[in-house]
Design an enzyme around this catalytic site. Structure first.
Site, mmCIF file in Angstrom:
data_model
loop_
_atom_site.group_PDB
_atom_site.id
_atom_site.type_symbol
_atom_site.label_atom_id
_atom_site.label_comp_id
_atom_site.label_asym_id
_atom_site.label_seq_id
_atom_site.Cartn_x
_atom_site.Cartn_y
_atom_site.Cartn_z
ATOM 1 N N SER A 165 33.114 22.009 23.587
ATOM 2 C CA SER A 165 33.595 21.651 22.256
ATOM 3 C C SER A 165 34.615 20.527 22.342
ATOM 4 O O SER A 165 35.403 20.452 23.296
ATOM 5 C CB SER A 165 34.245 22.865 21.579
ATOM 6 N N TYR A 178 39.585 29.920 21.489
ATOM 7 C CA TYR A 178 38.290 29.235 21.562
ATOM 8 C C TYR A 178 38.381 27.998 22.449
ATOM 9 O O TYR A 178 37.563 27.804 23.360
ATOM 10 C CB TYR A 178 37.834 28.858 20.156
#
Length: 270
Positions: A165, A178
């Site tokens: 990400s 995350y």
């Protein structure tokens, strides 16, 4: 005058190769699975709980027109349920691929992942949610990479592609667990690429920015989505189709010299 060149179909660079795409019942994983199939690969559609969605993806691929370059027994795509955070299930997924296609796996794309839609600060992140995030995003990538490192075809064409990400660079509040779980994967892949020396297997991360998927929209207000879109030089959030060409390139022979890299694909968001 011959019209062969005008009616001939483009070559299939992944013909004869087998790809496992985790988390491919929907979202980016679904788009990647379909794209790799369009390039000629035979595909394992992996899911954890969305069986009907996974079956629809496999059905779409199996309805592709027949191409003589695509050799081997069995269908173009199969569906395998597996929780990537469970070692025995990851092993069984590879076993199923080898059995169904009677060939070794060439390509692993790990797209399975979770994001806490509450977007808690680190101070408000529960230990249980932290552990769950790392179990799927980090342990799952580790287990799939470990299995792939031992089982992918060696000598050329072996590819490990892990989705991470752009949050590991944008460092937005609310994404602590995350982003950390994905940053760990990015560090791991750089080491993995070096450890695979001599096998012909490459290992890379693809790091998308905001992509219009169910996971992206979950927990976000329309106003927040508009704000995120406005931060992009293109004035929009990305789509899965913006990511898949890069994955297709890395999966093919042309991507062989790209190894041990973290490749952002975010339209300039970061």
């Amino acid at each position: 005058m011959s019209t062969h060149s005008s009616i001939s179909q483009p070559p299939l660079p992944l013909a004869g190769r087998v790809a496992i795409v985790t988390g491919s019942s929907r979202g980016i994983g679904r788009a990647i699975a379909i794209h790799l199939a369009e390039l000629g690969a035979r595909i394992v559609i992996n899911y954890t709980s969305k069986a009907a969605d996974a079956e629809r993806v496999a059905s779409e691929i199996n309805d592709f027109p027949v191409r003589e370059e695509i050799t081997g027994k069995g269908p173009r795509a199969i569906v395998v349920q597996a929780n990537v955070s469970e070692p025995s299930q990851v092993k069984s997924m590879f076993d199923a691929a080898e059995s169904a296609f009677e060939a070794p796996v060439h390509i692993l794309v790990n797209s399975a992942g979770i994001l806490d839609p509450k977007y808690p600060t680190i101070a408000d992140t529960s230990v249980e949610d932290f552990d769950h995030t790392f179990s799927v995003n980090t342990k799952g990538a580790f287990l799939c990479s470990k299995e792939a490192a031992n089982r992918l075809k060696q000598g050329g064409g072996g590819r490990i592609i892990l989705l991470t990400s752009s949050q590991t660079r944008s460092l937005k509040p609310g994404f602590g667990a995350y982003a950390a779980s994905k940053a760990a994967v990015e560090t791991m892949v750089k080491i993995l690429a070096k450890e695979l020396k001599g096998t012909g297997i490459t290992a890379n991360c693809v790091a998308p920015g905001p992509i219009a998927t169910e996971m992206f929209f979950d927990g976000k207000t329309p106003e927040l989505v508009e704000k995120i879109a406005a931060e992009s030089p293109f004035g929009r959030v990305g789509e899965a189709k913006d990511v898949v060409p890069l994955v297709g390139f890395l999966a093919g022979d042309g991507g062989e010299w790209v190894n041990g890299q973290i490749i952002p694909v975010n339209g300039g968001y970061v």
